[in-house]
Motif scaffolding. Structure first.
Motif, mmCIF file in Angstrom:
data_model
loop_
_atom_site.group_PDB
_atom_site.id
_atom_site.type_symbol
_atom_site.label_atom_id
_atom_site.label_comp_id
_atom_site.label_asym_id
_atom_site.label_seq_id
_atom_site.Cartn_x
_atom_site.Cartn_y
_atom_site.Cartn_z
ATOM 1 N N GLN A 154 -1.045 2.005 1.801
ATOM 2 C CA GLN A 154 -2.230 1.218 2.136
ATOM 3 C C GLN A 154 -2.037 -0.220 1.663
ATOM 4 O OE1 GLN A 154 -5.145 2.575 3.735
ATOM 5 N NE2 GLN A 154 -3.759 4.320 4.025
ATOM 6 N N MET A 155 -2.253 -1.168 2.567
ATOM 7 C CA MET A 155 -2.127 -2.587 2.241
ATOM 8 C C MET A 155 -3.175 -3.377 3.007
ATOM 9 S SD MET A 155 0.520 -3.207 0.121
ATOM 10 C CE MET A 155 1.449 -4.712 0.432
ATOM 11 N N ASN A 156 -3.267 -4.672 2.709
ATOM 12 C CA ASN A 156 -4.023 -5.596 3.545
ATOM 13 C C ASN A 156 -3.226 -6.895 3.635
ATOM 14 O OD1 ASN A 156 -4.587 -7.172 1.226
ATOM 15 N ND2 ASN A 156 -6.525 -6.115 0.858
ATOM 16 N N ALA A 157 -3.748 -7.859 4.351
ATOM 17 C CA ALA A 157 -3.008 -9.108 4.538
ATOM 18 C C ALA A 157 -2.753 -9.811 3.209
ATOM 19 C CB ALA A 157 -3.776 -10.030 5.479
ATOM 20 N N HIS A 158 -3.758 -9.797 2.307
ATOM 21 C CA HIS A 158 -3.592 -10.446 1.009
ATOM 22 C C HIS A 158 -2.491 -9.768 0.208
ATOM 23 C CE1 HIS A 158 -7.420 -12.073 2.204
ATOM 24 N NE2 HIS A 158 -8.027 -10.915 2.068
ATOM 25 N N ALA A 159 -2.467 -8.439 0.222
ATOM 26 C CA ALA A 159 -1.455 -7.696 -0.537
ATOM 27 C C ALA A 159 -0.057 -7.966 0.000
ATOM 28 C CB ALA A 159 -1.766 -6.199 -0.487
ATOM 29 N N LEU A 160 0.083 -8.027 1.309
ATOM 30 C CA LEU A 160 1.388 -8.326 1.880
ATOM 31 C C LEU A 160 1.857 -9.720 1.465
ATOM 32 C CD1 LEU A 160 1.176 -6.827 5.466
ATOM 33 C CD2 LEU A 160 2.860 -6.233 3.730
ATOM 34 N N ARG A 161 0.946 -10.698 1.528
ATOM 35 C CA ARG A 161 1.323 -12.051 1.099
ATOM 36 C C ARG A 161 1.760 -12.058 -0.359
ATOM 37 N NH1 ARG A 161 -3.898 -13.477 3.523
ATOM 38 N NH2 ARG A 161 -3.541 -14.002 5.723
ATOM 39 N N LEU A 162 1.101 -11.255 -1.168
ATOM 40 C CA LEU A 162 1.415 -11.233 -2.600
ATOM 41 C C LEU A 162 2.801 -10.664 -2.872
ATOM 42 C CD1 LEU A 162 -2.085 -10.230 -3.988
ATOM 43 C CD2 LEU A 162 -0.820 -12.310 -4.581
ATOM 44 N N THR A 163 3.317 -9.797 -2.000
ATOM 45 C CA THR A 163 4.693 -9.310 -2.209
ATOM 46 C C THR A 163 5.672 -10.473 -2.148
ATOM 47 O OG1 THR A 163 5.066 -8.799 0.139
ATOM 48 C CG2 THR A 163 4.166 -7.034 -1.259
ATOM 49 N N GLN A 164 5.368 -11.453 -1.308
ATOM 50 C CA GLN A 164 6.202 -12.654 -1.230
ATOM 51 C C GLN A 164 5.899 -13.599 -2.384
ATOM 52 O OE1 GLN A 164 6.184 -14.699 2.580
ATOM 53 N NE2 GLN A 164 6.524 -16.686 1.600
ATOM 54 N N GLN A 165 4.615 -13.836 -2.647
ATOM 55 C CA GLN A 165 4.224 -14.804 -3.676
ATOM 56 C C GLN A 165 4.627 -14.358 -5.074
ATOM 57 O OE1 GLN A 165 0.015 -15.335 -3.038
ATOM 58 N NE2 GLN A 165 0.315 -16.057 -0.930
ATOM 59 N N GLN A 166 4.626 -13.043 -5.320
ATOM 60 C CA GLN A 166 5.002 -12.531 -6.627
ATOM 61 C C GLN A 166 6.517 -12.415 -6.800
ATOM 62 O OE1 GLN A 166 2.775 -11.673 -9.316
ATOM 63 N NE2 GLN A 166 1.517 -12.970 -7.994
ATOM 64 N N GLY A 167 7.255 -12.736 -5.759
ATOM 65 C CA GLY A 167 8.712 -12.776 -5.872
ATOM 66 C C GLY A 167 9.404 -11.430 -5.834
ATOM 67 N N PHE A 168 8.777 -10.416 -5.226
ATOM 68 C CA PHE A 168 9.444 -9.122 -5.122
ATOM 69 C C PHE A 168 10.691 -9.255 -4.241
ATOM 70 C CE2 PHE A 168 5.018 -7.650 -5.938
ATOM 71 C CZ PHE A 168 5.270 -6.967 -7.122
ATOM 72 N N SER A 169 11.764 -8.623 -4.661
ATOM 73 C CA SER A 169 12.988 -8.622 -3.874
ATOM 74 C C SER A 169 12.827 -7.791 -2.608
ATOM 75 C CB SER A 169 14.138 -8.058 -4.717
ATOM 76 O OG SER A 169 15.251 -7.741 -3.923
ATOM 77 N N HIS A 170 12.032 -6.721 -2.702
ATOM 78 C CA HIS A 170 11.834 -5.810 -1.590
ATOM 79 C C HIS A 170 10.594 -4.968 -1.859
ATOM 80 C CE1 HIS A 170 14.513 -4.108 -4.631
ATOM 81 N NE2 HIS A 170 14.133 -2.892 -4.276
ATOM 82 N N SER A 171 10.053 -4.405 -0.800
ATOM 83 C CA SER A 171 8.884 -3.544 -0.898
ATOM 84 C C SER A 171 9.068 -2.341 0.015
ATOM 85 C CB SER A 171 7.610 -4.301 -0.506
ATOM 86 O OG SER A 171 7.318 -5.328 -1.426
ATOM 87 N N SER A 172 8.276 -1.307 -0.271
ATOM 88 C CA SER A 172 8.279 -0.116 0.580
ATOM 89 C C SER A 172 6.829 0.336 0.714
ATOM 90 C CB SER A 172 9.154 0.984 -0.026
ATOM 91 O OG SER A 172 9.265 2.081 0.859
ATOM 92 N N ASP A 173 6.102 -0.346 1.573
ATOM 93 C CA ASP A 173 4.647 -0.206 1.643
ATOM 94 C C ASP A 173 4.162 0.484 2.904
ATOM 95 O OD1 ASP A 173 4.263 -1.748 -0.758
ATOM 96 O OD2 ASP A 173 4.647 -3.557 0.421
ATOM 97 N N CYS A 174 5.076 0.922 3.766
ATOM 98 C CA CYS A 174 4.641 1.471 5.044
ATOM 99 C C CYS A 174 5.585 2.568 5.502
ATOM 100 C CB CYS A 174 4.554 0.366 6.101
ATOM 101 S SG CYS A 174 6.159 -0.350 6.552
ATOM 102 N N ARG A 175 5.250 3.157 6.641
ATOM 103 C CA ARG A 175 6.104 4.155 7.279
ATOM 104 C C ARG A 175 6.802 3.491 8.457
ATOM 105 N NH1 ARG A 175 4.032 9.159 5.181
ATOM 106 N NH2 ARG A 175 5.691 10.198 6.356
ATOM 107 N N ALA A 186 0.850 -12.252 13.498
ATOM 108 C CA ALA A 186 1.742 -13.377 13.770
ATOM 109 C C ALA A 186 2.146 -14.163 12.519
ATOM 110 C CB ALA A 186 1.150 -14.335 14.806
ATOM 111 N N GLU A 187 1.749 -13.702 11.340
ATOM 112 C CA GLU A 187 2.148 -14.352 10.083
ATOM 113 C C GLU A 187 3.338 -13.608 9.491
ATOM 114 O OE1 GLU A 187 0.482 -15.007 5.519
ATOM 115 O OE2 GLU A 187 -0.917 -14.471 7.115
ATOM 116 N N VAL A 188 4.444 -14.315 9.307
ATOM 117 C CA VAL A 188 5.647 -13.711 8.745
ATOM 118 C C VAL A 188 5.533 -13.660 7.225
ATOM 119 C CG1 VAL A 188 8.150 -13.921 8.493
ATOM 120 C CG2 VAL A 188 7.051 -14.531 10.667
ATOM 121 N N VAL A 189 5.827 -12.513 6.652
ATOM 122 C CA VAL A 189 5.824 -12.341 5.199
ATOM 123 C C VAL A 189 7.267 -12.112 4.763
ATOM 124 C CG1 VAL A 189 4.989 -10.983 3.252
ATOM 125 C CG2 VAL A 189 3.513 -11.334 5.246
#
Length: 307
Positions: A154-175, A186-189
């Protein structure tokens, strides 16, 4: 080389205290690597009772013996019993996973709050949940987390942006089916997503005659053919770390026989060049055997070029 990622979601206090050490021992005996994603705040599992009104939830509960796997006390946390603070009470267990050589990262702060509330949450709530988890992780490990894997996908647009802003190397948030760069409306994260590609055991058990004695056969049938970028299998410390450990052991042996190297998310990420990863939309969708909607990998995002 065939690679299969073992991604461990740790949802509860019981799963952390009992399931995690057992999984560490099991993986070490089989020479398997893995990524452990921790819930770092209070265990409020009992509040999941609100999901009783979600289509498909009661059938899933009846299929997967929730009481047997989670225990009565866990199912009362956050309602009749106070929810234990997982990060504070289990810090030594978490550090032990790192010390054993496994990748560690963030699952969430409050699992139930995130899974049930993030989809419609505002920026302030989302950011607070992410920052609380990040601060607790840094307090325990004395370094920032590099990987995030969302509770319940489960995510939202803010959470996805935060994966970039927090400097995560990678994420596994979906199927999904392969690693990609996510695009939301249309916003690239710019944080690579390494999606779960295989069904979980609790999605398979109780469907089409599959039970705990045969579920490993169903899953091994799905991994006979290996995609170029490998598979990502999500397991749960509360399930495969406790009652379903014998099933997991059969899977580890079976995947070895199929020629897979069992690796962590960071090992998969190390093989990827983010600049050449395809961009895919992320959408809400359903997965067989799981109630409610979750984040899924959508079609490839192609930008039209004007003549």
């Amino acid at each position: 080389m065939r690679q299969l990622v073992l991604k461990v979601d740790v949802d509860t206090y019981r799963g952390t205290l009992i399931g995690v050490p057992r999984l560490v021992d099991l993986f070490r005996r089989h020479g398997a690597d893995a990524t452990f994603l921790f819930s770092l705040g209070p265990d409020h599992t009992g509040r999941a009772i609100k999901r009783v009104f979600r289509p498909g939830f009661l059938s899933k509960v009846s299929r997967t013996s929730v009481l047997a796997h989670y225990g009565l006390k866990t199912l009362l946390y956050g309602t009749l019993l106070p929810g234990p603070d997982i990060g504070r009470r289990c810090a030594d267990v978490l550090r032990g996973v790192r010390d054993a050589g496994f990748e560690t990262g963030i699952h969430c702060w409050d699992h139930i709050a995130w899974q049930d509330g993030v989809r419609g949450a505002e920026m302030a709530w989302t950011e607070r949940q992410v920052l609380l988890a990040g601060e607790r992780y840094a307090e325990i490990f004395k370094t920032a987390a590099t990987v995030h894997g969302a509770a319940g996908w489960q995510m939202n647009a803010h959470a996805l942006r935060l994966t970039q802003q927090q400097g995560f190397s990678h994420s596994s948030d979906c199927r999904g089916s392969r690693p990609f760069i996510p695009v939301w409306n249309a916003e690239v994260v710019n944080c690579p997503q390494l999606p779960t590609t295989l069904p979980t055991l609790d999605e398979l058990i109780g469907v089409d005659g599959v039970d705990e004695g045969t579920v490993h056969e169903s899953l091994l049938a799905l991994t006979r053919q290996a995609p170029v970028t490998g598979h990502v299998f999500t397991l749960h410390a509360e399930l495969e770390g406790i009652k379903l450990a014998p099933v997991l052991e059969k899977l580890l042996l079976g995947w070895r026989q199929q020629g897979y190297t069992l690796v962590s998310l960071r090992a998969l990420r190390a093989r990827l060049n983010p600049n050449t990863l395809p961009r895919h939309e992320v959408l809400w969708g359903t997965v067989p055997g799981r109630s409610g909607e979750l984040l899924v990998q959508g079609p490839e995002f192609l930008v039209a070029v004007a003549d």
